[in-house]
Design a protein around this motif. Structure first.
Motif, short mmCIF file in Angstrom:
data_model
loop_
_atom_site.label_atom_id
_atom_site.label_comp_id
_atom_site.label_asym_id
_atom_site.label_seq_id
_atom_site.Cartn_x
_atom_site.Cartn_y
_atom_site.Cartn_z
N GLY A 160 0.81 -1.21 0.00
CA GLY A 160 0.00 0.00 0.00
C GLY A 160 0.84 1.25 0.00
O GLY A 160 2.06 1.23 -0.26
N VAL A 161 0.21 2.36 0.31
CA VAL A 161 0.89 3.66 0.30
C VAL A 161 2.02 3.66 1.33
O VAL A 161 1.79 3.40 2.51
N ALA A 162 3.22 3.93 0.88
CA ALA A 162 4.38 3.94 1.78
C ALA A 162 4.16 4.94 2.92
O ALA A 162 3.72 6.07 2.69
N LEU A 163 4.48 4.52 4.13
CA LEU A 163 4.19 5.36 5.30
C LEU A 163 5.01 6.64 5.30
O LEU A 163 4.58 7.65 5.86
N ASP A 164 6.19 6.61 4.68
CA ASP A 164 6.97 7.85 4.65
C ASP A 164 6.52 8.80 3.53
O ASP A 164 7.13 9.85 3.32
N GLU A 165 5.43 8.44 2.84
CA GLU A 165 4.80 9.35 1.88
C GLU A 165 3.83 10.30 2.57
O GLU A 165 3.29 11.22 1.94
N VAL A 166 3.55 10.05 3.88
CA VAL A 166 2.64 10.90 4.63
C VAL A 166 3.35 11.39 5.90
O VAL A 166 4.30 10.78 6.37
N HIS A 167 2.87 12.50 6.43
CA HIS A 167 3.39 13.00 7.70
C HIS A 167 2.87 12.11 8.83
O HIS A 167 1.67 11.82 8.91
N ARG A 168 3.77 11.67 9.71
CA ARG A 168 3.40 10.65 10.68
C ARG A 168 2.31 11.11 11.65
O ARG A 168 1.51 10.29 12.12
N ALA A 169 2.25 12.37 11.98
CA ALA A 169 1.27 12.84 12.97
C ALA A 169 -0.09 13.14 12.35
O ALA A 169 -1.12 12.96 13.01
N THR A 170 -0.10 13.57 11.10
CA THR A 170 -1.35 14.03 10.49
C THR A 170 -1.87 13.11 9.39
O THR A 170 -3.04 13.21 9.00
N LEU A 171 -1.03 12.24 8.86
CA LEU A 171 -1.34 11.36 7.73
C LEU A 171 -1.58 12.16 6.44
O LEU A 171 -2.13 11.62 5.46
N GLU A 172 -1.18 13.42 6.42
CA GLU A 172 -1.30 14.22 5.21
C GLU A 172 -0.19 13.86 4.23
O GLU A 172 0.97 13.64 4.63
#
Length: 392
Positions: A338-350
């Motif tokens: 799925g969507v790589a977690l480092d593609e989003v900001h860890r606190a906001t999921l943006e």
């Protein structure tokens, strides 16, 4: 629905677009219709992800388990009870529908504009916001969008991988997806005669790339093998086939007895070998293992040759399960990748690539073991995305 209710609670005007007529269908089919809402204890180190491990722990920790339980019991009014043997939390009513209906009711009470039966066909940035195209040809304009579309597992619930498509189109890294927590199959089904037999086992799956172990229920099926212990290691088998290398080995210890204990139990004596094995295993399984070891039904332990004892003990304490495939997304509990977690900001999921776009739940690259951990992930990431998207 969690993200929508939380975003509305944060003060934003929220429209929830859902392709099915009623929503929350993955909730309805979970836990045999009972819905294992949460685990009793967190297990972040048992999550599987090709993204940095610290991100999984951080995203789970954003909404601690005790606070999630308080949300369901106080905000939704659902009393949860612990199933001691499994460490799982279920609604006291035993009805998954109460969980789904509780979340819908909360969204309604907070003023979420709900549009069920509305498939989304496209999401695109436009003039500082987004245009969300729906199947009817209509569109919705939004300042921010939360993608909470699930993965590919159990497609009858409405999961079709749309969120992955959106992420890719908008330039995000999406790790290859695969069926996870899925039964394994064997072709030919050499153990079909054992279908219906269940027992507690320890399973280890090992490939050139990874290795994992699980203990718990094991079930023989007409096509192969299922049960929590198999589901929890199935990703190693599935991923080994994706790479084109050698298939993973899956070994089963059928009882608490390891090789030394079995060797002692089968020490020379007057008892039949099959009788000794059947003291610790279901009789039909015991007979199959004895037969596969090439041991006659009337052979006593006193007459059991050393080579025969070694063959049998290997099958009892480290049986090489003859699997050839898996049940796939049709019955998989979750989607791996799925969507790589480092593609989003860890606190906001943006999204780090598209401001105003958020991802949560199964569309992200992480999944946990059987036992409510994947709902814990969904609730936690949904809340984080909802809070951030709904902030002024």
């Amino acid at each position: 629905m969690t993200a929508a209710a939380v975003a509305r609670g944060a003060g934003a005007a929220v429209t929830l677009l859902e392709r099915t007529p009623d929503g929350g269908r993955k909730i309805l089919v979970s836990g045999g219709g009972r819905c294992n809402v949460l685990p009793a204890e967190p297990a972040p180190d048992r999550f599987v992800s090709d993204s940095p491990r610290g991100l999984v722990r951080s995203m789970l920790a954003a909404w601690p388990l005790r606070d999630q339980r308080r949300f369901f019991e106080e905000d939704l009014g659902l009393r949860l009870i612990l199933e001691p043997d499994t460490g799982k939390l279920f609604p006291a009513s035993g009805r998954a529908r109460d969980v789904r209906d509780g979340l819908v009711a909360l969204a309604d009470a907070r003023g979420v504009a709900r549009r069920f039966g509305t498939p989304v066909v496209d999401v695109r940035p436009d003039a500082g916001g987004f245009v969300v195209q729906v199947g009817s040809g209509d569109h919705v304009r939004a300042d921010r969008v939360v993608i909470a579309t699930g993965g590919l597992s159990v497609p009858k619930t409405g999961s079709d991988g749309f969120g992955f498509d959106v992420a890719r189109r908008l330039g995000h890294v999406v790790h290859p997806t695969y069926a996870a927590l899925t039964p394994l199959i064997a072709s030919p089904a050499i153990h079909a005669s054992l279908s219906g037999i269940s027992l507690d086992v320890t399973v280890e799956a090992r490939s050139a790339r990874e290795r994992t172990r699980s203990a718990g229920g094991f079930l023989f099926t007409h096509r192969g093998y299922s049960g929590p212990a198999i589901l929890d290691v199935s990703h190693v088998a599935v991923r080994s086939r994706m790479t084109g290398g050698d298939p993973a080995t899956v070994r089963v210890r059928w009882s608490p007895l390891a090789e030394p204990e079995w060797t002692a139990a089968l020490a020379p004596g007057p008892a039949l070998v099959s009788t000794v094995v059947a003291r610790h295993l279901p009789k039909r399984l015991a007979q199959v293992l004895v037969d596969e070891a090439g041991i006659a039904a009337d052979l006593t332990c006193a007459r059991l040759p050393r080579e025969g004892r070694l063959r049998l003990v290997e099958r009892l304490a480290g049986y090489a399960l003859p699997w050839t495939g898996d049940e796939g997304f049709r019955t998989a509990e979750v989607t791996g990748g799925g969507v790589a977690l480092d593609e989003v900001h860890r606190a906001t999921l943006e999204s780090r690539r598209v401001p105003g776009l958020y991802f949560c739940g199964e569309v992200l690259d992480a999944f946990g073991p059987i036992g409510g951990h994947n709902f814990q992930w969904a609730w936690s990431t949904g809340r984080s995305a909802g809070l951030a998207a709904g902030a002024p």
